[in-house]
Motif scaffolding. Structure first.
Motif, PDB file in Angstrom:
ATOM      1  N   UNK A 159       0.805  -1.235   0.000  1.00  0.00           N
ATOM      2  CA  UNK A 159       0.000   0.000   0.000  1.00  0.00           C
ATOM      3  C   UNK A 159       0.834   1.280   0.000  1.00  0.00           C
ATOM      4  N   UNK A 160       2.131   1.177  -0.343  1.00  0.00           N
ATOM      5  CA  UNK A 160       3.019   2.316  -0.112  1.00  0.00           C
ATOM      6  C   UNK A 160       2.827   3.483  -1.065  1.00  0.00           C
ATOM      7  N   UNK A 161       1.978   3.346  -2.105  1.00  0.00           N
ATOM      8  CA  UNK A 161       1.721   4.494  -2.983  1.00  0.00           C
ATOM      9  C   UNK A 161       0.238   4.870  -3.018  1.00  0.00           C
ATOM     10  N   UNK A 162      -0.519   4.481  -2.000  1.00  0.00           N
ATOM     11  CA  UNK A 162      -1.939   4.841  -1.984  1.00  0.00           C
ATOM     12  C   UNK A 162      -2.155   6.354  -1.897  1.00  0.00           C
ATOM     13  N   UNK A 163      -1.241   7.059  -1.265  1.00  0.00           N
ATOM     14  CA  UNK A 163      -1.332   8.522  -1.162  1.00  0.00           C
ATOM     15  C   UNK A 163      -1.009   9.128  -2.524  1.00  0.00           C
ATOM     16  N   UNK A 164      -1.941   9.867  -3.129  1.00  0.00           N
ATOM     17  CA  UNK A 164      -1.675  10.461  -4.444  1.00  0.00           C
ATOM     18  C   UNK A 164      -0.567  11.505  -4.428  1.00  0.00           C
ATOM     19  N   UNK A 178      10.450  -0.661 -15.959  1.00  0.00           N
ATOM     20  CA  UNK A 178       9.886  -1.641 -16.876  1.00  0.00           C
ATOM     21  C   UNK A 178       8.389  -1.789 -16.736  1.00  0.00           C
ATOM     22  N   UNK A 179       7.910  -2.004 -15.521  1.00  0.00           N
ATOM     23  CA  UNK A 179       6.490  -2.049 -15.216  1.00  0.00           C
ATOM     24  C   UNK A 179       6.320  -1.698 -13.749  1.00  0.00           C
ATOM     25  N   UNK A 180       5.080  -1.692 -13.277  1.00  0.00           N
ATOM     26  CA  UNK A 180       4.831  -1.279 -11.909  1.00  0.00           C
ATOM     27  C   UNK A 180       4.692  -2.448 -10.960  1.00  0.00           C
ATOM     28  N   UNK A 181       3.502  -2.585 -10.371  1.00  0.00           N
ATOM     29  CA  UNK A 181       3.266  -3.693  -9.445  1.00  0.00           C
ATOM     30  C   UNK A 181       3.512  -5.038 -10.130  1.00  0.00           C
ATOM     31  N   UNK A 182       3.237  -5.123 -11.414  1.00  0.00           N
ATOM     32  CA  UNK A 182       3.399  -6.387 -12.131  1.00  0.00           C
ATOM     33  C   UNK A 182       4.827  -6.907 -12.038  1.00  0.00           C
ATOM     34  N   UNK A 183       5.817  -6.086 -12.432  1.00  0.00           N
ATOM     35  CA  UNK A 183       7.197  -6.542 -12.423  1.00  0.00           C
ATOM     36  C   UNK A 183       7.839  -6.487 -11.055  1.00  0.00           C
ATOM     37  N   UNK A 184       7.428  -5.519 -10.243  1.00  0.00           N
ATOM     38  CA  UNK A 184       8.054  -5.315  -8.942  1.00  0.00           C
ATOM     39  C   UNK A 184       7.697  -6.435  -7.977  1.00  0.00           C
ATOM     40  N   UNK A 185       6.397  -6.716  -7.828  1.00  0.00           N
ATOM     41  CA  UNK A 185       5.980  -7.742  -6.875  1.00  0.00           C
ATOM     42  C   UNK A 185       5.258  -8.914  -7.551  1.00  0.00           C
ATOM     43  N   UNK A 186       4.589  -8.663  -8.681  1.00  0.00           N
ATOM     44  CA  UNK A 186       3.950  -9.763  -9.395  1.00  0.00           C
ATOM     45  C   UNK A 186       4.948 -10.802  -9.869  1.00  0.00           C
ATOM     46  N   UNK A 187       6.139 -10.353 -10.252  1.00  0.00           N
ATOM     47  CA  UNK A 187       7.175 -11.296 -10.695  1.00  0.00           C
ATOM     48  C   UNK A 187       7.496 -12.298  -9.593  1.00  0.00           C
ATOM     49  N   UNK A 188       7.453 -11.868  -8.342  1.00  0.00           N
ATOM     50  CA  UNK A 188       7.757 -12.759  -7.229  1.00  0.00           C
ATOM     51  C   UNK A 188       6.763 -13.924  -7.146  1.00  0.00           C
ATOM     52  N   UNK A 189       5.463 -13.609  -7.231  1.00  0.00           N
ATOM     53  CA  UNK A 189       4.484 -14.691  -7.080  1.00  0.00           C
ATOM     54  C   UNK A 189       4.421 -15.560  -8.330  1.00  0.00           C
ATOM     55  N   UNK A 266      -0.079  -2.249  -5.442  1.00  0.00           N
ATOM     56  CA  UNK A 266       0.539  -1.409  -4.426  1.00  0.00           C
ATOM     57  C   UNK A 266      -0.490  -0.413  -3.884  1.00  0.00           C
ATOM     58  N   UNK A 267      -1.791  -0.776  -4.057  1.00  0.00           N
ATOM     59  CA  UNK A 267      -2.905   0.060  -3.607  1.00  0.00           C
ATOM     60  C   UNK A 267      -3.833  -0.689  -2.654  1.00  0.00           C
ATOM     61  N   UNK A 268      -3.351  -1.724  -2.000  1.00  0.00           N
ATOM     62  CA  UNK A 268      -4.166  -2.489  -1.054  1.00  0.00           C
ATOM     63  C   UNK A 268      -4.003  -1.867   0.328  1.00  0.00           C
ATOM     64  N   UNK A 269      -4.804  -0.876   0.621  1.00  0.00           N
ATOM     65  CA  UNK A 269      -4.669  -0.098   1.845  1.00  0.00           C
ATOM     66  C   UNK A 269      -4.617  -1.012   3.071  1.00  0.00           C
ATOM     67  N   UNK A 270      -3.568  -0.827   3.879  1.00  0.00           N
ATOM     68  CA  UNK A 270      -3.395  -1.616   5.085  1.00  0.00           C
ATOM     69  C   UNK A 270      -2.495  -2.823   4.916  1.00  0.00           C
ATOM     70  N   UNK A 271      -2.149  -3.156   3.675  1.00  0.00           N
ATOM     71  CA  UNK A 271      -1.269  -4.299   3.416  1.00  0.00           C
ATOM     72  C   UNK A 271       0.140  -3.787   3.134  1.00  0.00           C
ATOM     73  N   UNK A 272       1.080  -4.158   3.982  1.00  0.00           N
ATOM     74  CA  UNK A 272       2.449  -3.659   3.854  1.00  0.00           C
ATOM     75  C   UNK A 272       3.306  -4.551   2.971  1.00  0.00           C
TER      76      UNK A 272
END
Length: 395
Positions: A159-164, A178-189, A266-272
């Motif tokens: 949730x670290x970019x929920x604040x506009x 390269x990409x956003x949440x997809x490459x940053x954290x989606x690549x992990x899963x 990276x917009x799941x408010x409350x999920x670190x």
């Protein structure tokens, strides 16, 4: 090591620790760290335990006294550095995702294949593979404890970019990340699920979304807790365009017949740092939740009905993967230990001449999935087949 920020700090902790914990055939000597600014990299060297520092990565790659290059830079420089290092005969550890584009990843995998023929090793840093509970999950699935795999369910929520008003750091710029949440954290899963199930993703239907289109230009810091600039320059009212996805979701089919769902945001408010994977099979289920990283949940459907239920496995026994190097049973480990395990496996592979995993070929397979997800989303969630990497990609 090239790069010294968030990942550089985690990698440095691993190199400082690995030979103090595990009995290995080689010692890791932390020779030199490289960064763009002379003053900051000098400070980082002193803080992180490196003997020397430099601001010239090309000179570093050419040094005769350096055997391994550890790449912790943003994705836009991975290909250039890794290929130069491999061609110079250096072993390489490169952070994920392997590259910013499929073409770059293919070139890196080809360079790794050339180098491997000369005994040079290369690994991509998907550190969650090295969490003991994840390794145990893979082992139990390989032993047939879940039977036929039917469902794969994976999410990675932050949730670290929920604040506009959070600034336009490099992770929000396509040319650098390269990409956003997809490459940053989606690549992990993507990597984690292919690893534990032993199957590759064969097809996807995807959608992506960018919720905040423009952000303030960044100030002096550009990490996960950056500050905005004073608002001068840039786009509307001192803002710049966000050119990556904020969230990515996709359906998938694996080549062994399982069906799967993936969500990275990276917009799941409350999920670190909410990484969770559930695998359902004909004989049972396994669940891993990184917020309880020393545990697995196991449902054994072969037990009598009166005895069935999810069982908590505390993964701290010395017989569990990697745990023999740490503390007595019940004494927990943390995030940084996955990087120490990564360093251990790489040193052992270099010393013994064994193949490494995840290899650049494995990382290329992840990149093929990322590419298919992006193209599917651009085509209105059209179902797309995922090509196979040219060499074996599920290690």
């Amino acid at each position: 090591m090239i790069g010294y920020a968030f990942m550089g700090t985690a990698h440095s902790q691993a190199w400082r620790t690995v030979n103090r914990v595990f009995d290995l055939p080689m010692q890791a000597r932390m020779a030199v760290v490289c960064g763009r600014g002379e003053a900051k990299v000098a400070e980082a060297a002193a803080q992180l335990g490196w003997q020397e520092h430099t601001s010239d990565w090309r000179a570093l790659v050419a040094r005769d006294d350096v055997d391994l290059i550890d790449i912790c830079t943003p994705g836009d420089s991975h290909a250039e550095i890794a290929i130069a290092a491999l061609d110079a005969g250096k072993h390489v550890l490169c952070e994920k995702p392997l590259a910013n584009t499929l073409d770059e990843a293919q070139a890196m995998a080809a360079a790794a294949a050339r180098a491997a023929a000369l005994g040079v090793r290369s690994m991509c840093g998907f550190n969650y593979r090295r969490v003991p509970a994840v390794s145990l999950m893979r082992r139990m699935i390989a032993e047939g404890r879940l039977g036929e795999i039917r469902h794969v369910r994976a999410v990675y929520l932050q949730d670290w970019i929920t604040d506009p008003e959070f600034p336009l750091v490099w992770r929000l710029q396509k040319d650098k990340a390269g990409s956003g949440a997809l490459g940053d954290i989606g690549a992990h899963i993507i990597d984690l699920t292919q690893y534990v199930v032993g199957q590759r993703i064969a097809g996807v239907s995807a959608l992506t979304e960018t919720f905040v289109k423009h952000r303030p230009l960044p100030g002096a810091s550009s990490g996960l807790s950056a500050a905005a600039s004073d608002g001068s320059g840039g786009g509307p009212a001192g803002r710049g365009e966000v050119t990556v996805d904020d969230a990515a979701l996709f359906l998938a089919r694996l080549d062994g017949g399982a069906i799967a769902t993936y969500e990275a945001t990276r917009f799941a408010t409350g999920r670190k740092n909410g990484l969770r994977v559930e695998i359902n099979g004909s004989r049972g289920s396994l669940v891993f939740d990184f917020e309880r990283m020393n545990e697995l949940e196991f449902y054994d459907a072969t037990l009598p009905a009166a005895e069935q239920g999810f069982t908590r496995i505390l993964v701290t026994e010395p017989t569990h993967p990697y745990m023999s190097g740490w503390w007595p049973p019940g004494h927990l480990i943390g995030y940084e230990h996955s990087f120490t395990h990564q360093a251990r496996d790489l040193i052992e592979a270099i010393a013994t001449g064994a193949d490494v995993a995840p290899s650049f070929a494995d990382a290329l397979q992840v990149q093929l999935v990322l590419d298919a997800v992006v193209r599917s989303a651009q085509l209105g969630s059209t179902w797309l087949e995922v090509k196979s990497a040219p060499t074996e990609a599920i290690a």
